[in-house]
Design a protein around this motif. Structure first.
Motif, PDB file in Angstrom:
ATOM      1  N   LEU A  11       0.826  -1.208   0.000  1.00  0.00           N
ATOM      2  CA  LEU A  11       0.000   0.000   0.000  1.00  0.00           C
ATOM      3  C   LEU A  11       0.858   1.256   0.000  1.00  0.00           C
ATOM      4  CD1 LEU A  11      -2.916  -0.695   2.541  1.00  0.00           C
ATOM      5  CD2 LEU A  11      -3.085  -0.479   0.058  1.00  0.00           C
ATOM      6  N   LEU A  12       1.887   1.253   0.813  1.00  0.00           N
ATOM      7  CA  LEU A  12       2.751   2.427   0.914  1.00  0.00           C
ATOM      8  C   LEU A  12       3.447   2.707  -0.407  1.00  0.00           C
ATOM      9  CD1 LEU A  12       4.034   4.616   2.693  1.00  0.00           C
ATOM     10  CD2 LEU A  12       5.791   2.953   3.297  1.00  0.00           C
ATOM     11  N   ARG A  14       2.576   1.736  -3.475  1.00  0.00           N
ATOM     12  CA  ARG A  14       1.633   2.101  -4.543  1.00  0.00           C
ATOM     13  C   ARG A  14       1.048   3.493  -4.344  1.00  0.00           C
ATOM     14  NH1 ARG A  14      -0.542  -3.336  -4.166  1.00  0.00           N
ATOM     15  NH2 ARG A  14      -2.307  -2.484  -3.036  1.00  0.00           N
ATOM     16  N   SER A  15       0.874   3.891  -3.109  1.00  0.00           N
ATOM     17  CA  SER A  15       0.238   5.187  -2.851  1.00  0.00           C
ATOM     18  C   SER A  15       1.131   6.359  -3.217  1.00  0.00           C
ATOM     19  CB  SER A  15      -0.132   5.296  -1.370  1.00  0.00           C
ATOM     20  OG  SER A  15       1.024   5.458  -0.568  1.00  0.00           O
ATOM     21  N   GLN A  16       2.446   6.142  -3.202  1.00  0.00           N
ATOM     22  CA  GLN A  16       3.451   7.183  -3.469  1.00  0.00           C
ATOM     23  C   GLN A  16       3.408   8.312  -2.445  1.00  0.00           C
ATOM     24  OE1 GLN A  16       3.197   8.472  -7.563  1.00  0.00           O
ATOM     25  NE2 GLN A  16       3.697   6.460  -8.375  1.00  0.00           N
ATOM     26  N   ARG A  17       2.690   8.111  -1.351  1.00  0.00           N
ATOM     27  CA  ARG A  17       2.689   9.131  -0.300  1.00  0.00           C
ATOM     28  C   ARG A  17       4.036   9.231   0.394  1.00  0.00           C
ATOM     29  NH1 ARG A  17      -3.148   7.939   2.682  1.00  0.00           N
ATOM     30  NH2 ARG A  17      -4.473   8.362   0.869  1.00  0.00           N
ATOM     31  N   CYS A  61       1.325   5.550   7.019  1.00  0.00           N
ATOM     32  CA  CYS A  61       0.926   4.137   7.033  1.00  0.00           C
ATOM     33  C   CYS A  61      -0.345   3.907   7.850  1.00  0.00           C
ATOM     34  CB  CYS A  61       2.064   3.276   7.569  1.00  0.00           C
ATOM     35  SG  CYS A  61       3.473   3.140   6.453  1.00  0.00           S
ATOM     36  N   GLN A  64      -3.341   5.325   5.479  1.00  0.00           N
ATOM     37  CA  GLN A  64      -3.387   5.115   4.038  1.00  0.00           C
ATOM     38  C   GLN A  64      -4.540   4.224   3.587  1.00  0.00           C
ATOM     39  OE1 GLN A  64       0.265   3.254   2.783  1.00  0.00           O
ATOM     40  NE2 GLN A  64       0.151   1.614   4.292  1.00  0.00           N
ATOM     41  N   GLU A  65      -5.110   3.433   4.474  1.00  0.00           N
ATOM     42  CA  GLU A  65      -6.239   2.584   4.094  1.00  0.00           C
ATOM     43  C   GLU A  65      -7.544   3.369   4.147  1.00  0.00           C
ATOM     44  OE1 GLU A  65      -6.256  -1.888   5.265  1.00  0.00           O
ATOM     45  OE2 GLU A  65      -5.417  -0.791   6.938  1.00  0.00           O
TER      46      GLU A  65
END
Length: 216
Positions: A11-12, A14-17, A61, A64-65
């Motif tokens: 998730l981290l 892919r999110s590119q945050r 983190c 992010q969901e």
């Protein structure tokens, strides 16, 4: 837990945050450190930026969901375990960054009077102290303890600042040791600061996970 960690890491990525905190940290190190500087002083500068970076990464983190996905993850693995996995993912990302930075700074800096292995080891320990302190700040300054985004960000910045400047804090102790050793030059491994940082981070993460299980 390994499946949760892989899920959070995916998730981290892919999110590119993660780009914002880590690119800012790269700029902080790139602007503040030049090749040929005394190694221990350069390491002292480099590791300080890991406190807010780690806190920011942990905060990312933990948020992010989407709420629906978070509910599914909590139902499958438990709220506390899911919360812990998110904290560990952000902490691991910052720890890898800190380790790479400490080794890179050691390689390009002036190591006159200090063995490269000893300087790198002190830098790695100081980086670990800063990462653990940042993880504690990140865990305590976001949901569920501080759900508001505005107040969460303000608390994160204040907590990071206090970790850096408060007398007796593990971060200040480790960084002060680096700066003092740079003047000698000598090497002092910050084991007491690392132990204190481990205790602080463990207590903060445990509180955050317990609060998650109670309140969400």
């Amino acid at each position: 837990m390994s499946a949760l960690l892989r899920y959070q890491a995916a998730l981290l990525l892919r999110s590119q945050r993660w780009l914002a905190p880590f690119l800012l940290y790269a700029a902080y190190v790139g602007v503040g450190i030049r090749p040929g500087e005394p190694v221990l002083g350069a390491l002292g500068y480099a590791v300080t930026g890991l406190v807010p970076v780690t806190a920011w990464a942990v905060r990312i983190c933990l948020n992010q969901e989407p709420p629906a996905a978070r509910a599914v993850t909590a139902a499958a693995a438990g709220r506390a375990r899911a919360h812990l996995a998110a904290i560990l993912t952000g902490t691991a990302a910052a720890l890898l960054t800190g380790a790479g930075t400490a080794l890179g700074v050691t390689a390009i800096s002036d190591r006159h009077g200090v063995a490269a292995l000893a300087a790198g080891a002190e830098g790695l320990l100081a980086a670990a102290v800063c990462v653990l302190a940042g993880a504690a700040v990140g865990a305590l300054t976001t949901r569920p303890l501080i759900p508001s985004r505005g107040w969460s960000l303000a608390a994160l910045l204040l907590g990071s600042l206090l970790a850096l400047v408060t007398a007796g804090s593990p971060v200040r102790t480790a960084v002060t040791a680096l700066v003092t050793d740079a003047r000698a030059p000598s090497v002092t491994f910050p084991w007491p600061a690392l132990g204190a940082a481990v205790v602080l981070a463990t207590a903060a993460v445990a509180l955050a996970c317990r609060a998650t299980a109670w309140r969400e």
